[in-house]
Each structure stands twice: as structure tokens, then as C-alpha cells.
Design a protein around this motif. Structure first.
Motif, PDB file in Angstrom:
ATOM      1  N   GLU A  82     -36.550  40.159  45.224  1.00 15.06           N
ATOM      2  CA  GLU A  82     -37.247  39.783  44.001  1.00 15.06           C
ATOM      3  C   GLU A  82     -38.208  38.617  44.197  1.00 15.06           C
ATOM      4  N   ASN A  83     -38.036  37.840  45.270  1.00 11.46           N
ATOM      5  CA  ASN A  83     -38.921  36.706  45.532  1.00 11.46           C
ATOM      6  C   ASN A  83     -40.121  37.061  46.405  1.00 11.46           C
ATOM      7  N   ILE A  84     -40.168  38.275  46.913  1.00  3.53           N
ATOM      8  CA  ILE A  84     -41.273  38.635  47.804  1.00  3.53           C
ATOM      9  C   ILE A  84     -41.970  39.925  47.385  1.00  3.53           C
ATOM     10  N   LEU A  85     -41.225  40.839  46.789  1.00  2.00           N
ATOM     11  CA  LEU A  85     -41.773  42.132  46.386  1.00  2.00           C
ATOM     12  C   LEU A  85     -41.719  42.215  44.863  1.00  2.00           C
ATOM     13  N   THR A  86     -42.892  42.101  44.234  1.00  2.00           N
ATOM     14  CA  THR A  86     -42.968  42.082  42.775  1.00  2.00           C
ATOM     15  C   THR A  86     -44.034  43.062  42.301  1.00  2.00           C
ATOM     16  N   GLU A  87     -44.129  43.229  41.000  1.00  2.00           N
ATOM     17  CA  GLU A  87     -45.168  44.095  40.454  1.00  2.00           C
ATOM     18  C   GLU A  87     -46.553  43.522  40.732  1.00  2.00           C
ATOM     19  N   GLN A  88     -46.676  42.195  40.869  1.00  2.00           N
ATOM     20  CA  GLN A  88     -47.956  41.564  41.202  1.00  2.00           C
ATOM     21  C   GLN A  88     -48.264  41.659  42.696  1.00  2.00           C
TER      22      GLN A  88
END
Length: 164
Positions: A82-88
Motif C-alpha cells: 500500500e505504500n508503493i503501489l497505489t491508484e496514483q
């Protein structure tokens, strides 16, 4: 939350795996999931790379710190998904086995709620078989220096020949 992710082998043929994985697991856990999904033993070095929308490689996140001086490199076991792969920032590059250079494109496809009774990680879909050997890499640019040419004139070189 559950991440639905497509991992595509960098090759001419379509070879990919669609995986569901919990958002809070580490990149090391994700690395283990990828190696199992593609049938690797998991005993080789690997790294993730952050990248932009055009897959231009940025920060390396290795499995182990191999630097001599104990640099400030972030490692896979220190970073959660969750800290590296996001919708952004939905893309990563994954390289497994630096001698063979198995290269994969990783893309976040969807974020969904966890389903009761389902175990994660989960391979949703598997397409294509891993080839016996990694695809050959074709580099776009040729070296600008011809190493077969002799260096006869040092005046054009950008260094002091009497440096010591």
C-alpha cells in the motif's frame, strides 16, 4: 483491501498472471508470490523498480542490500504494498535473477474488498507458459564509442593525462 494485479513477462508472447494480494503485505511477500506464480525456485536476487506511466525505471527496491557501505536503500521487507503501489502510482517493474534478467511489468488493476473464505495471495488467472530461457534483451541505443579504434590523439579526450 485486496489488490488485483497483473504481472506480465517482458516478451513477444503473452505470458502473464493475475494475482489478488492483501494491501498490507510487504514487497518481499509479493516477490515470493510472483516467483511461485511463475514457477521459479525463488532462490535468486530480485528487485522492484518504481516507474512512471511510460515504464521509465526509477528507484530500486532490492531483496537484499548488496552495497559495500550500508547505504540507505529501501528493502523489500521494509515496504508494504500500500505504500508503493497505489491508484496514483499503479506500475512497478520487477526483475528476477540478475544473470538471466527475467523482467516483468506489474500493474495494479483494481482495489476490492476482502472476500470471506478466500485465502490470499490468490492466482486469479494464468496465461502462457514461462519459456525455458529468458527473452533476449534488445537495447535501443548502440555505444557511441568504438572500442576497436585506437586512441592516437589524447588532446580530444576530456581528462588530464597527467592526473597523478
Amino acid at each position: 483491501m485486496i489488490y488485483k494485479i497483473r504481472i506480465i513477462l517482458d516478451t513477444q508472447e503473452d505470458i502473464f498472471r493475475d494475482i489478488e494480494i492483501e494491501h498490507h503485505v510487504t514487497l518481499e511477500d509479493f516477490h515470493n508470490t510472483i516467483t511461485q506464480a511463475f514457477g521459479f525456485l525463488g532462490n535468486e536476487m530480485a528487485s522492484f523498480y518504481t516507474c512512471d506511466e511510460l515504464w521509465n525505471q526509477d528507484e530500486e527496491i532490492p531483496l537484499f542490500d548488496t552495497s559495500d557501505n550500508g547505504s540507505n536503500v529501501r528493502l523489500m521487507n521494509e515496504i508494504s504494498m500500500e505504500n508503493i503501489l497505489t491508484e496514483q502510482t499503479p506500475k512497478l517493474i520487477y526483475v528476477y535473477d540478475f544473470l538471466s534478467m527475467w523482467t516483468f511489468f506489474v500493474e495494479l488493476a483494481d482495489v476490492v474488498e476482502k472476500e470471506d473464505g478466500r485465502t490470499y495471495p490468490n492466482v486469479l488467472f494464468s496465461f502462457g507458459e514461462l519459456p525455458e530461457a529468458p527473452p533476449e534483451k534488445k537495447f535501443e541505443s548502440e555505444p557511441s564509442f568504438d572500442f576497436d579504434e585506437s586512441l592516437e590523439n589524447y588532446d580530444d579526450m576530456d581528462f588530464d593525462e597527467n592526473w597523478n
